[in-house]
Structure formats: structure tokens, C-alpha cells
Design a protein around this motif. Structure first.
Motif, short mmCIF file in Angstrom:
data_model
loop_
_atom_site.label_atom_id
_atom_site.label_comp_id
_atom_site.label_asym_id
_atom_site.label_seq_id
_atom_site.Cartn_x
_atom_site.Cartn_y
_atom_site.Cartn_z
N MET A 176 0.83 -1.20 0.00
CA MET A 176 0.00 0.00 0.00
C MET A 176 0.87 1.26 0.00
N HIS A 177 1.85 1.28 0.86
CA HIS A 177 2.73 2.46 0.95
C HIS A 177 3.53 2.65 -0.33
N LYS A 178 3.97 1.57 -0.93
CA LYS A 178 4.70 1.65 -2.20
C LYS A 178 3.80 2.21 -3.29
N ASP A 179 2.58 1.68 -3.38
CA ASP A 179 1.63 2.14 -4.40
C ASP A 179 1.31 3.63 -4.23
N LEU A 180 1.14 4.07 -2.99
CA LEU A 180 0.85 5.48 -2.73
C LEU A 180 2.06 6.36 -3.06
N ASP A 181 3.23 5.88 -2.74
CA ASP A 181 4.45 6.64 -3.02
C ASP A 181 4.62 6.85 -4.53
N GLU A 182 4.28 5.84 -5.30
CA GLU A 182 4.46 5.92 -6.75
C GLU A 182 3.55 6.93 -7.43
N VAL A 183 2.44 7.28 -6.83
CA VAL A 183 1.48 8.19 -7.48
C VAL A 183 1.38 9.57 -6.83
N LYS A 184 2.14 9.81 -5.78
CA LYS A 184 1.96 11.06 -5.03
C LYS A 184 2.18 12.31 -5.89
N TRP A 185 3.22 12.32 -6.71
CA TRP A 185 3.48 13.50 -7.53
C TRP A 185 2.45 13.66 -8.65
N ASP A 186 2.05 12.55 -9.26
CA ASP A 186 1.01 12.62 -10.29
C ASP A 186 -0.28 13.17 -9.70
N LEU A 233 -0.63 15.10 -7.01
CA LEU A 233 -0.46 16.51 -6.65
C LEU A 233 -0.50 17.40 -7.90
N ASN A 234 0.16 16.97 -8.94
CA ASN A 234 0.17 17.76 -10.18
C ASN A 234 -1.22 17.86 -10.80
N GLU A 235 -1.95 16.75 -10.80
CA GLU A 235 -3.31 16.78 -11.35
C GLU A 235 -4.19 17.70 -10.51
N TRP A 236 -4.09 17.58 -9.20
CA TRP A 236 -4.87 18.44 -8.31
C TRP A 236 -4.55 19.92 -8.58
N ALA A 237 -3.28 20.24 -8.73
CA ALA A 237 -2.87 21.63 -8.95
C ALA A 237 -3.51 22.21 -10.20
N GLN A 238 -3.76 21.38 -11.19
CA GLN A 238 -4.36 21.86 -12.43
C GLN A 238 -5.88 21.84 -12.43
N THR A 239 -6.48 20.84 -11.80
CA THR A 239 -7.93 20.66 -11.91
C THR A 239 -8.71 21.04 -10.65
N LYS A 240 -8.07 20.98 -9.49
CA LYS A 240 -8.73 21.17 -8.18
C LYS A 240 -9.86 20.16 -7.99
N ARG A 241 -9.71 18.99 -8.59
CA ARG A 241 -10.63 17.86 -8.41
C ARG A 241 -9.82 16.68 -7.86
N ALA A 242 -10.46 15.87 -7.04
CA ALA A 242 -9.75 14.75 -6.41
C ALA A 242 -9.30 13.75 -7.47
N PRO A 243 -7.98 13.57 -7.62
CA PRO A 243 -7.46 12.56 -8.55
C PRO A 243 -7.86 11.16 -8.09
N LYS A 244 -7.93 10.23 -9.02
CA LYS A 244 -8.39 8.87 -8.70
C LYS A 244 -7.25 7.86 -8.68
N HIS A 245 -6.01 8.31 -8.63
CA HIS A 245 -4.85 7.41 -8.64
C HIS A 245 -4.85 6.42 -7.48
N ALA A 246 -5.44 6.81 -6.36
CA ALA A 246 -5.45 5.94 -5.18
C ALA A 246 -6.87 5.55 -4.78
N ALA A 247 -7.77 5.50 -5.76
CA ALA A 247 -9.16 5.11 -5.47
C ALA A 247 -9.24 3.71 -4.87
N TRP A 248 -8.21 2.90 -5.10
CA TRP A 248 -8.17 1.55 -4.53
C TRP A 248 -8.24 1.58 -3.00
N MET A 249 -7.90 2.69 -2.39
CA MET A 249 -7.92 2.77 -0.92
C MET A 249 -9.33 2.59 -0.36
N HIS A 250 -10.33 2.82 -1.19
CA HIS A 250 -11.71 2.71 -0.74
C HIS A 250 -12.41 1.47 -1.29
N ASP A 251 -11.65 0.59 -1.90
CA ASP A 251 -12.16 -0.63 -2.52
C ASP A 251 -12.01 -1.79 -1.53
#
Length: 180
Positions: A143-153, A155-173
Motif C-alpha cells: 500500500m505504501h509503495k503504491d501510494l508513493d508511486e502516485v503522489k506527484w502525479d 499533486l500535479n493533477e490536483w494543482a491543475q484541476t482542483k478535483r480529487a485525482p483517482k490514482h489511489a481510489a483503490w484505498m476505498h475498494d
């Protein structure tokens, strides 16, 4: 330069003695230091205060200022109550549950446990109205590895869209959690 650790974080309190006693009683923190001045050292403003320090574990210090001549404490009305909080890590889920029961028995209203996938938390307020969170880690290395791999993506998506990115949607699955 690299930061070693937090030296202390400081918040305002309504009553220094009550605050120290509450943290000692309910969170088993040690009271480590008190400083009282009639003048603010950094600004030289004449403003008496009591500054108290509590051991929050592993060199972390939680401090409070009582300011008797300042207007009554308030909070930022534009920030939701759940946003500003102090989160403390504790050792286990069993400890989390036991602490919840002990706090409730002492009349403290507790919310949770809340499942954040990589940790579970309970929430409550200190006598000053500061929201506190106790967290017990439950995340796996994957879990920590998967989250680490997407953190910058994320953050960058959020900075542009101000919408919650879905890179870690698995956390709620629930199915993913059961497999991991």
C-alpha cells in the motif's frame, strides 16, 4: 539544510493548568517545561503569557500558550472544524480501542474509529476546542509503495484541476483491502 525533527508545535489554550492536567490524564503525556514572561522575547511586546510544553513521544513536543490579556480564543470560521487538528500515532488497534473506551468513560466525546485504509483513527477535542486524532497504522508495504508511486502525479493533477485525482481510489475498494 535538512530538518531533523519538529522541535515543538505551539497552540493557544484557555487555561494552561487545565490543559496540562488534561493531556497528562487523557493522553499520558509528560509535562516537561513551563516558561512565563511579561514580554514576548521575539517582538518585545508587553504581553504576559504562560508557555507549557508536553512530551508527545520520540522528541516531539506539544506546547501551549495561555494569553490572559488577549481576546477570547476563537477559530477560523472559514475553515471546517475537521481540517485543523493534531494527529498522534499510537502503537496498535487494541490501544486505539482501549483509549477510545477510556476517553468515553471520562466523558470525552469520541468519533470513530475511522478506516483510512493505511491507518485507523479516532477523533475528539481537548478542553480548548483543538481537534485531536489518534492513529494506529495498518497499511502494508505494498500500500505504501503504491501510494508513493502516485503522489506527484496526484499533486500535479490536483494543482491543475482542483478535483480529487483517482490514482489511489483503490484505498476505498473493500475487495482490494481483502486481497492485500
Amino acid at each position: 539544510m535538512k530538518i531533523d525533527r519538529i522541535h515543538h508545535v505551539a497552540y493557544r489554550c484557555k487555561d494552561a493548568k487545565e490543559t496540562v492536567e488534561w493531556y497528562v490524564k487523557h493522553l499520558n503525556m509528560d509535562f516537561v517545561l513551563a516558561i512565563a514572561e511579561d514580554q514576548v522575547p521575539s517582538t518585545k511586546a508587553p504581553d504576559p503569557y504562560m508557555h507549557v510544553f508536553l512530551d508527545a513521544g520520540q522528541g516531539n513536543v506539544l506546547a501551549f500558550f495561555e494569553l490572559p490579556n488577549a481576546p477570547a480564543m476563537g477559530r477560523d470560521a472559514n475553515t471546517p472544524e475537521w481540517v485543523q487538528h493534531i494527529a498522534f500515532k499510537i502503537g496498535s488497534l487494541d490501544m486505539l480501542e482501549a483509549t477510545k473506551e477510556r476517553l468515553q468513560a471520562a466523558g470525552v466525546e469520541v468519533l470513530g474509529p475511522t478506516d483510512h485504509t493505511i491507518f485507523k483513527s479516532i477523533y475528539f477535542f481537548d478542553p480548548n476546542g483543538h481537534r485531536l486524532e489518534l492513529c494506529a497504522d495498518v497499511g502494508t508495504p505494498r500500500m505504501h509503495k503504491d501510494l508513493d508511486e502516485v503522489k506527484w502525479d496526484m499533486l500535479n493533477e490536483w494543482a491543475q484541476t482542483k478535483r480529487a485525482p483517482k490514482h489511489a481510489a483503490w484505498m476505498h475498494d473493500r475487495e482490494f483491502k481483502a486481497l492485500d
